[in-house]
Enzyme design. Structure first.
Site, PDB file in Angstrom:
ATOM      1  N   CYS A 247     -17.929  -1.194 -17.868  1.00 13.35           N
ATOM      2  CA  CYS A 247     -17.934  -0.702 -16.507  1.00 13.35           C
ATOM      3  C   CYS A 247     -19.482  -1.446 -16.236  1.00 13.35           C
ATOM      4  CB  CYS A 247     -17.979   0.591 -16.350  1.00 13.35           C
ATOM      5  SG  CYS A 247     -18.154   1.188 -14.498  1.00 13.35           S
TER       6      CYS A 247
ATOM      7  N   CYS B 183     -12.066   2.644 -14.523  1.00 11.98           N
ATOM      8  CA  CYS B 183     -12.084   4.119 -14.600  1.00 11.98           C
ATOM      9  C   CYS B 183     -10.781   4.995 -14.076  1.00 11.98           C
ATOM     10  CB  CYS B 183     -13.109   4.230 -13.298  1.00 11.98           C
ATOM     11  SG  CYS B 183     -13.869   5.731 -13.162  1.00 11.98           S
TER      12      CYS B 183
ATOM     13  N   GLU C  85       0.940  -1.269  -0.015  1.00 15.72           N
ATOM     14  CA  GLU C  85      -0.029   0.097   0.016  1.00 15.72           C
ATOM     15  C   GLU C  85       0.865   1.089   0.089  1.00 15.72           C
ATOM     16  OE1 GLU C  85      -3.200   0.452  -0.322  1.00 15.72           O
ATOM     17  OE2 GLU C  85      -3.443  -1.509  -0.761  1.00 15.72           O
TER      18      GLU C  85
ATOM     19  N   CYS D 198     -24.134   5.690 -13.841  1.00 20.22           N
ATOM     20  CA  CYS D 198     -22.880   6.860 -13.626  1.00 20.22           C
ATOM     21  C   CYS D 198     -23.132   8.178 -14.247  1.00 20.22           C
ATOM     22  CB  CYS D 198     -21.600   6.295 -14.402  1.00 20.22           C
ATOM     23  SG  CYS D 198     -20.310   7.466 -14.266  1.00 20.22           S
TER      24      CYS D 198
ATOM     25  N   CYS E  26     -15.837   2.989 -20.089  1.00 23.68           N
ATOM     26  CA  CYS E  26     -17.178   3.111 -19.712  1.00 23.68           C
ATOM     27  C   CYS E  26     -18.013   1.854 -20.084  1.00 23.68           C
ATOM     28  CB  CYS E  26     -18.007   4.205 -19.749  1.00 23.68           C
ATOM     29  SG  CYS E  26     -16.814   5.528 -19.048  1.00 23.68           S
TER      30      CYS E  26
HETATM   31 FE1  SF4 Z   1     -15.981   5.351 -14.273  1.00 21.73          FE
HETATM   32 FE2  SF4 Z   1     -18.437   6.005 -14.704  1.00 21.73          FE
HETATM   33 FE3  SF4 Z   1     -16.957   5.294 -16.887  1.00 21.73          FE
HETATM   34 FE4  SF4 Z   1     -17.627   3.461 -14.715  1.00 21.73          FE
HETATM   35  S1  SF4 Z   1     -19.001   4.554 -16.186  1.00 21.73           S
HETATM   36  S2  SF4 Z   1     -15.751   3.597 -15.857  1.00 21.73           S
HETATM   37  S3  SF4 Z   1     -17.586   4.877 -12.900  1.00 21.73           S
HETATM   38  S4  SF4 Z   1     -16.709   6.945 -15.470  1.00 21.73           S
END
Ligand code: SF4
Length: 354
Positions: free
Chosen positions: A201, A191, A36, A207, A198
């Site tokens: 995602c 992200c 970390e 989002c 996205c």
């Molecule tokens: Fe990031 Fe939103 Fe894109 Fe997902 S949808 S990768 S949370 S910006």
């Protein structure tokens, strides 16, 4: 979204997350902590070889506590932000002395240790001790500010409080270690700062930043002020037997506790007078100016002009001690060198200081 966020994130993590990073093997608080700290401000691919070398040299907390600071700084050469290495060393000794060598498993005890903030403490507690504890590193901040289109710079206290509350609300009761790794992975692999993926995602439909086509606007950054510029000269002084003079930097400040070259901040035309008055050296030839370069820290640019010079004899005043050392490029010692100094020495004297 909050109710099922963790379950969806974990389902994504099981299929697409990273499961084979070196610190995910043989998990214990010591390994989690070292990883970390190394990962602060540094990418995973850079950290992996440093982590592996560190673990070879100091496989346990007791080994790190026993080590001298010099060897810890040497292993850190090139990772930057050297206060992290000094704090690691201090913390290892404190845990040995005050906690009988047992890594603390309480938030307050962890936060009281040098170099451990709330987010690092949260990662140690969740990954190594399976305790429910939120984290808020740069990856998590990016994910949350985008999901909820949170305005305000992340250094702002109110924004920080809001983000910590959200981080806490999203953290599940179960599979906390996986959750911590999963949210970091989402930020690091999908992200990302520029060009987030996205379409892959699991939270694309909710989002707000994606919905408003504003992913680039979050997290909001402070308007950058132009950094001040410091200028000085670094001197590569070699004695007749070929060694180069190194000096230890004061432990507070830039490159604190690392070995560097003598630094001169006066007028360029007075450089040889300064060398004579400081060290009593007479020069064998005129100093040779090497190509100048810039090194940028978070708060200033440092424009460095190196000068190379050879002395004809070495006065006794400059001896080997804990503040000065003669460095032999043919047999480089294991010293903590800042990366630009290591590179300058290697390029000037053609060797490899590893
Ligand atoms: Fe990031 Fe939103 Fe894109 Fe997902 S949808 S990768 S949370 S910006």
């Amino acid at each position: 979204m909050i109710q099922d966020f963790a379950a969806r994130l974990l389902a994504w993590f099981d299929r697409h997350g990273r499961h084979d990073l070196p610190w995910q093997q043989s998990i214990n608080p010591y390994r989690v902590w070292i990883s970390e700290i190394m990962l602060q401000q540094t990418q995973v691919s850079t950290v992996i070889p440093y982590f592996e070398r560190f673990m070879q040299s100091f496989p346990t907390l007791a080994d790190l506590a026993k080590a001298d600071e010099e060897s810890v700084l040497h292993l850190w050469t090139g990772l930057g932000y050297y206060a992290r290495a000094r704090n690691l060393h201090k913390t290892a000794r404190l845990i040995q002395e005050k906690h009988h060598g047992l890594f603390p498993n309480q938030l307050e005890q962890l936060e009281a240790l040098p170099g451990i903030g709330r987010s690092t403490a949260g990662a140690i507690l969740s990954i190594a001790f399976q305790q429910r504890a939120p984290i808020l590193d740069g990856n998590v901040r990016r994910v949350l500010t985008r999901l909820y289109a949170i305005e305000g710079t992340v250094s702002d206290k109110n924004t920080q409080n809001l983000l910590w509350n959200l981080a806490d609300q999203h953290t599940p009761e179960k599979r906390v270690a996986d959750y911590t790794q999963a949210i970091m992975d989402l930020g690091a692999t999908l992200c990302t700062r520029s060009q987030p993926q996205c379409s892959a995602c699991p939270f694309q439909t909710e989002c707000l930043a994606f919905h408003n086509q504003q992913t680039h606007a979050f997290p909001q950054r402070q308007t950058k002020k132009a950094l001040p510029i410091k200028k000085s000269f670094l001197v590569l002084l070699s004695r007749p037997s070929g060694e180069i003079l190194l000096e230890k930097r004061p432990s507070n400040g830039i490159w604190g506790g690392l070995w560097s070259l003598p630094e001169y901040t006066g007028e360029e035309s007075d450089l040889t007078n300064w060398i004579f008055s400081k060290y009593g050296f007479s020069l064998e030839s005129l100093p040779k100016k090497l190509p100048a370069f810039r090194h940028t820290f978070t708060h200033f640019h440092w424009d460095i002009t190196p000068y190379q010079l050879a002395i004809s004899s070495c006065p006794l005043a400059v001896s080997e001690n804990d503040q000065q050392s003669w460095f032999d490029p043919q047999k480089p010692k294991a010293l903590g060198l800042p990366a630009p100094i290591k590179k300058l020495l290697e390029n000037t004297y053609t060797f490899n200081a590893n």
